[in-house]
Scaffold this active site. Sequence first.
Site, short mmCIF file in Angstrom:
data_model
loop_
_atom_site.label_atom_id
_atom_site.label_comp_id
_atom_site.label_asym_id
_atom_site.label_seq_id
_atom_site.Cartn_x
_atom_site.Cartn_y
_atom_site.Cartn_z
N ASP A 1 0.83 -1.20 0.00
CA ASP A 1 0.00 0.00 0.00
C ASP A 1 0.87 1.25 0.00
OD1 ASP A 1 -2.21 -1.56 0.10
OD2 ASP A 1 -2.54 -1.34 2.26
N ASP B 1 1.04 3.72 1.80
CA ASP B 1 0.89 4.46 3.06
C ASP B 1 2.03 4.08 4.01
OD1 ASP B 1 0.32 1.93 3.93
OD2 ASP B 1 -1.81 2.30 4.31
N ASP C 1 2.18 2.16 6.69
CA ASP C 1 2.32 0.73 6.94
C ASP C 1 2.94 0.01 5.76
OD1 ASP C 1 1.50 0.57 9.47
OD2 ASP C 1 -0.53 -0.18 9.06
#
Length: 665
Positions: A527, A529, A531
């Site tokens: 992803d 993002d 994380d």
Amino acid sequence: MQDTNMTQSYGADSIEVLEGLEAVRKRPSMYIGDIGERGLHHLVYEVVDNSIDEALAGYCTDIDVIINEDNSITVRDNGRGIPTGMHQKEGRSALEVVLTVLHAGGKFNKSSYKVSGGLHGVGVSCVNALSDSLVAEIHRDGKVFQQRYSKGHPLTAVEVIGSAEDTGTTITFHPDPTIFTTTTVYKFDTLAARLRELSYLNKGIKINLTDKRNLVDEFVIDEAGDSKATGNKIFKSKQFYSEEGLKEFIQYLDAGAQQIIPEPVCVSADAILPIDIALQYNDGFSEKIYSYVNNINTIEGGTHLQGFKMGLSRSLKNYAEKNNLLAKAKVELASEDYREGLTAVISVKVAEPQFEGQTKTKLGNSEVTSAVSQATAAAMDIYLEENPKFAKTIIDKVVMAATARAAARKARDMVQRKSVMSGAGMPGKLADCSERNPEKCELFLVEGDSAGGTAKQGRDRRIQAILPLRGKILNVEKAVANKAFESQEIRNIYTALGVSVAQDTEDGERRMDLSKLRYHKIIIMTDADVDGSHISTLILTFFYRYMFDLIKNGYVYLATPPLYLVKKGKEEVYCWTDAQRTAAIDRLGRGNGSGVNVQRYKGLGEMSDQQLWDTTMNPESRLLRQITIDNAAEAERTFSMLMGGDVPPRRQFIEENAHYANIDA
Ligand code: 0RA
């Protein structure tokens, strides 16, 4: 001012010269490695190396590097200044010879052999050939001389443009955008990392880096020792200066670790060749050795590294045996046990280096092995004799490493036996591709089972394999070696790849057997993002520590899923940056009632398999970022800092080490 006189010196020699520089322009990659971001920055290193040489010869103390507003670069030093007088044999000024003849740079500098020099060591004439504008300004003999060039051709004669009390050389060049077609934008952090490295490798030189494209707040330290903004804006800049050289380099590299001896051990010898080494032990488990030849990072190692390892093992072994410190060890000591938790920098200067290996960064000169081995053993012998307490600390650590290694081997053998017994071979989660030629095959390491499912639907199953990874993988930076082999996710990765981790070989180098590698593109897809970038970094850390050869060979990539989808009716525009998003909204219409819808992708799971294919997986249109290690020491330090502690700016590492590579185009 003198008249411009371009006819003064166009004899047969000059024509040959122009042919030389024309060759550089025709095949620039042969001279500077590539014409991407790396090659672009290489131009700066090539010019700086000349100033470093002048400093090593004892004539220069300060080097300024300036990134100008137009992305041209100015390198200024306070050395003797490139001679401007007539060069008898060439019939032109020495300055012009230096700037137009390949490899001419060090020719006149007879006092010392040229030890500096970038990876390709091609000289400033190459930079001249690849610049649409270059200006040389020389302060010498009470005068200021200037000569201008474009694409290697002199535009003016050497002119006197003023008087000077000081001496020095200033080169300002602008990279030719018709050569550097991907980018001509310099990265402050990339230049900073190399200049920092140079300042540690060449102690006593003051190196300044200034970025005239960026204004920042000025700060001063007040009486209380606090930092206070003055309200003024100044150019972004950094100063690099090392009084003690490699000793400070080690302290910088190992800043995130807990040292087990108070000070680095230093080796310095100059019998057969100049040898400088500093080493330190920390309570970690990894081995970090950086080796340099003539200021070039030899990431493939070679005879100097081999000599260092031999000398270190020999000295520690002798000392331990002589002092009966091996009683506790029920296992046999291996060479690598002497290096667990070791951070070391080896710097040698070799007059005629022979470089070998895939990337020509492996030193081949055989005479270097024994010289470095002897110097290392001699200095270590003295250190151990003089510091019995620290000597015992180090030997205890070595014995622990040997014990842990034996345990790790047991665990690994068990894992291998188990996987043989279960018969299956490949991990159950792997959706393999049908193609068997590794050069054509890609393995996507995908965050999470759900995105993994989408990727399995969306892929080209002929050449693309998918391995979903569940959640966070083990942080190998904080784990003892055998833990890494017990982790299911990590086992899945190397089983799918078809290779095992790098092992020490007889010649003392750590290498992997890549002959069974099943995919030549290993693409980490997470992803977009925090994380996601954490997971990417964990996987990269594993590759970095245990399978460095994958990175070295350029097999590891990051996928770049889009951040936004801007939609109006049937028209869909994927956007990777805020600028692209703004442009898309401007184009499709702004405001309520315009019918324009902006969707922020939070994760891969939000995309349909078709969208994932279109944006991220389709080799025709996707953008992959290849992981390269341009500056191993800096990358290593970043890994230790990021993965050792729990600080989240991991994105930065990825941003700095992943180079946009539209390799499919
Ligand atoms: C040739 C001879 C001499 C100095 C240099 C080259 C020189 C080259 C560069 C390139 C960047 N900075 C530099 N500084 C010096 C020495 C000639 C003499 O004065 O004896």
